[in-house]
Design an enzyme around this catalytic site. Sequence first.
Site, mmCIF file in Angstrom:
data_model
loop_
_atom_site.group_PDB
_atom_site.id
_atom_site.type_symbol
_atom_site.label_atom_id
_atom_site.label_comp_id
_atom_site.label_asym_id
_atom_site.label_seq_id
_atom_site.Cartn_x
_atom_site.Cartn_y
_atom_site.Cartn_z
ATOM 1 N N LYS A 13 4.792 -4.069 6.818
ATOM 2 C CA LYS A 13 4.029 -4.857 7.914
ATOM 3 C C LYS A 13 3.929 -6.930 7.767
ATOM 4 O O LYS A 13 4.492 -7.173 8.454
ATOM 5 C CB LYS A 13 2.535 -5.058 7.311
ATOM 6 C CG LYS A 13 2.018 -3.209 7.306
ATOM 7 C CD LYS A 13 0.584 -2.584 6.707
ATOM 8 C CE LYS A 13 0.403 -2.958 5.384
ATOM 9 N NZ LYS A 13 0.246 -2.791 4.485
ATOM 10 N N ARG A 91 -9.116 -2.536 5.948
ATOM 11 C CA ARG A 91 -8.615 -0.907 4.811
ATOM 12 C C ARG A 91 -9.514 -0.083 4.544
ATOM 13 O O ARG A 91 -9.362 0.607 4.004
ATOM 14 C CB ARG A 91 -7.890 -2.141 3.909
ATOM 15 C CG ARG A 91 -6.638 -2.368 2.906
ATOM 16 C CD ARG A 91 -6.183 -2.618 2.060
ATOM 17 N NE ARG A 91 -5.159 -2.971 1.619
ATOM 18 C CZ ARG A 91 -4.439 -3.960 1.641
ATOM 19 N NH1 ARG A 91 -4.481 -5.069 2.588
ATOM 20 N NH2 ARG A 91 -3.060 -4.367 0.942
ATOM 21 N N ARG A 130 11.314 -5.717 -4.385
ATOM 22 C CA ARG A 130 11.227 -6.792 -4.245
ATOM 23 C C ARG A 130 10.654 -7.720 -5.673
ATOM 24 O O ARG A 130 11.317 -8.680 -5.579
ATOM 25 C CB ARG A 130 8.992 -6.236 -3.031
ATOM 26 C CG ARG A 130 8.539 -7.487 -3.101
ATOM 27 C CD ARG A 130 7.820 -7.501 -1.704
ATOM 28 N NE ARG A 130 7.295 -6.679 -2.550
ATOM 29 C CZ ARG A 130 5.798 -6.874 -1.536
ATOM 30 N NH1 ARG A 130 5.677 -6.725 -0.359
ATOM 31 N NH2 ARG A 130 4.735 -6.149 -1.691
ATOM 32 N N ARG A 142 5.343 -10.991 -7.514
ATOM 33 C CA ARG A 142 3.491 -10.615 -7.438
ATOM 34 C C ARG A 142 3.181 -9.976 -7.974
ATOM 35 O O ARG A 142 4.090 -9.308 -9.232
ATOM 36 C CB ARG A 142 3.341 -9.916 -6.055
ATOM 37 C CG ARG A 142 3.030 -10.640 -4.677
ATOM 38 C CD ARG A 142 3.118 -10.210 -3.593
ATOM 39 N NE ARG A 142 2.020 -8.817 -3.400
ATOM 40 C CZ ARG A 142 1.451 -7.801 -2.646
ATOM 41 N NH1 ARG A 142 2.127 -8.309 -1.262
ATOM 42 N NH2 ARG A 142 0.817 -7.520 -2.862
ATOM 43 N N ARG A 153 -2.717 0.923 -5.757
ATOM 44 C CA ARG A 153 -2.620 0.714 -5.061
ATOM 45 C C ARG A 153 -1.849 1.655 -4.149
ATOM 46 O O ARG A 153 -2.704 1.761 -2.677
ATOM 47 C CB ARG A 153 -1.597 -0.757 -4.902
ATOM 48 C CG ARG A 153 -1.721 -2.068 -5.438
ATOM 49 C CD ARG A 153 -0.224 -3.106 -5.055
ATOM 50 N NE ARG A 153 -0.262 -3.302 -4.265
ATOM 51 C CZ ARG A 153 1.233 -3.993 -4.100
ATOM 52 N NH1 ARG A 153 1.504 -4.412 -5.157
ATOM 53 N NH2 ARG A 153 1.902 -4.060 -2.920
HETATM 54 P P1 AMP Z 1 -1.487 -7.680 0.193
HETATM 55 O O1 AMP Z 1 -0.931 -8.224 0.324
HETATM 56 O O2 AMP Z 1 -1.791 -6.516 1.893
HETATM 57 O O3 AMP Z 1 -0.843 -6.089 -0.348
HETATM 58 O O4 AMP Z 1 -2.828 -7.299 -0.213
HETATM 59 C C1 AMP Z 1 -3.045 -7.466 -1.674
HETATM 60 C C2 AMP Z 1 -4.078 -7.039 -2.577
HETATM 61 O O5 AMP Z 1 -5.599 -8.194 -1.472
HETATM 62 C C3 AMP Z 1 -4.616 -5.583 -2.687
HETATM 63 O O6 AMP Z 1 -4.464 -5.009 -3.281
HETATM 64 C C4 AMP Z 1 -5.928 -5.793 -2.349
HETATM 65 O O7 AMP Z 1 -6.548 -6.111 -3.773
HETATM 66 C C5 AMP Z 1 -6.774 -7.452 -1.769
HETATM 67 N N1 AMP Z 1 -6.596 -7.133 0.041
HETATM 68 C C6 AMP Z 1 -6.137 -7.528 0.760
HETATM 69 N N2 AMP Z 1 -6.137 -7.756 1.829
HETATM 70 C C7 AMP Z 1 -7.601 -7.188 1.614
HETATM 71 C C8 AMP Z 1 -8.664 -5.978 2.348
HETATM 72 N N3 AMP Z 1 -7.923 -6.259 3.873
HETATM 73 N N4 AMP Z 1 -9.767 -5.231 1.932
HETATM 74 C C9 AMP Z 1 -9.777 -5.071 -0.057
HETATM 75 N N5 AMP Z 1 -9.282 -5.650 -0.505
HETATM 76 C C10 AMP Z 1 -7.787 -6.253 0.250
#
Ligand code: AMP
Length: 196
Positions: A13, A91, A130, A142, A153
């Site tokens: 994404k 989400r 990654r 990360r 996740r």
């Molecule tokens: P991402 O980079 O989108 O994979 O997000 C990394 C982490 O940020 C996720 O595993 C959650 O802990 C938090 N996070 C990001 N976006 C959301 C969201 N829309 N709702 C809840 N937690 C989020």
Amino acid sequence: MNIILLGPPGAGKGTQAKKLVETRNMVQLSTGDMLREAKTSGTDMGNKVAAIMDAGELVTDEIVIGLIEEKLDTASNGSGFGGFIFDGFPRTLAQADALGDLMNTKGLAIDHVIELKLNDDVLVERIVNRAKEAVAAGGTARADDNEESLKVRLMEYYKKTSPLIGYYYAKGGLKDVDGLASMDEVASSLTAVLDA
Ligand code: AMP
């Protein structure tokens, strides 16, 4: 044109959103990036969410909805603005409802919800790679790109986020794209959806 990119962790994404930013002058709204920024700069909110993020769990709806609301007001919508890409948000169903309300209030609409489809084996492989690539490039992976957090996740995705596929299907406007294809092929499939 405003779009939502839906898909599990590692679906690509963020990568695809960045391409759309370059090619279509869109603005990427990634709650993951916003939260990582807050974590790095050590704000109160960042400190509060750090452990939750590292474990791979979702932070509260209230926090991410607040972040999006703020960005919708301040993000560039100057001349040539191509629209918003929601990346990693919503989400949960509560976030999806809140986004619908926010967009309505601002007289905006979600034009497409695009699901990047792939299978789980590929996701685990991509995320592990990654992390390795980040380290090989002299950086750090990360904190949540490890197998233990990834399991959480994925579970969070299936329990809380995947119902959004049905939600947006029922609302109309859900499209899907084969996320297993190469990065360039996925990009052209996305372009095809946006130009249709
Ligand atoms: P991402 O980079 O989108 O994979 O997000 C990394 C982490 O940020 C996720 O595993 C959650 O802990 C938090 N996070 C990001 N976006 C959301 C969201 N829309 N709702 C809840 N937690 C989020």
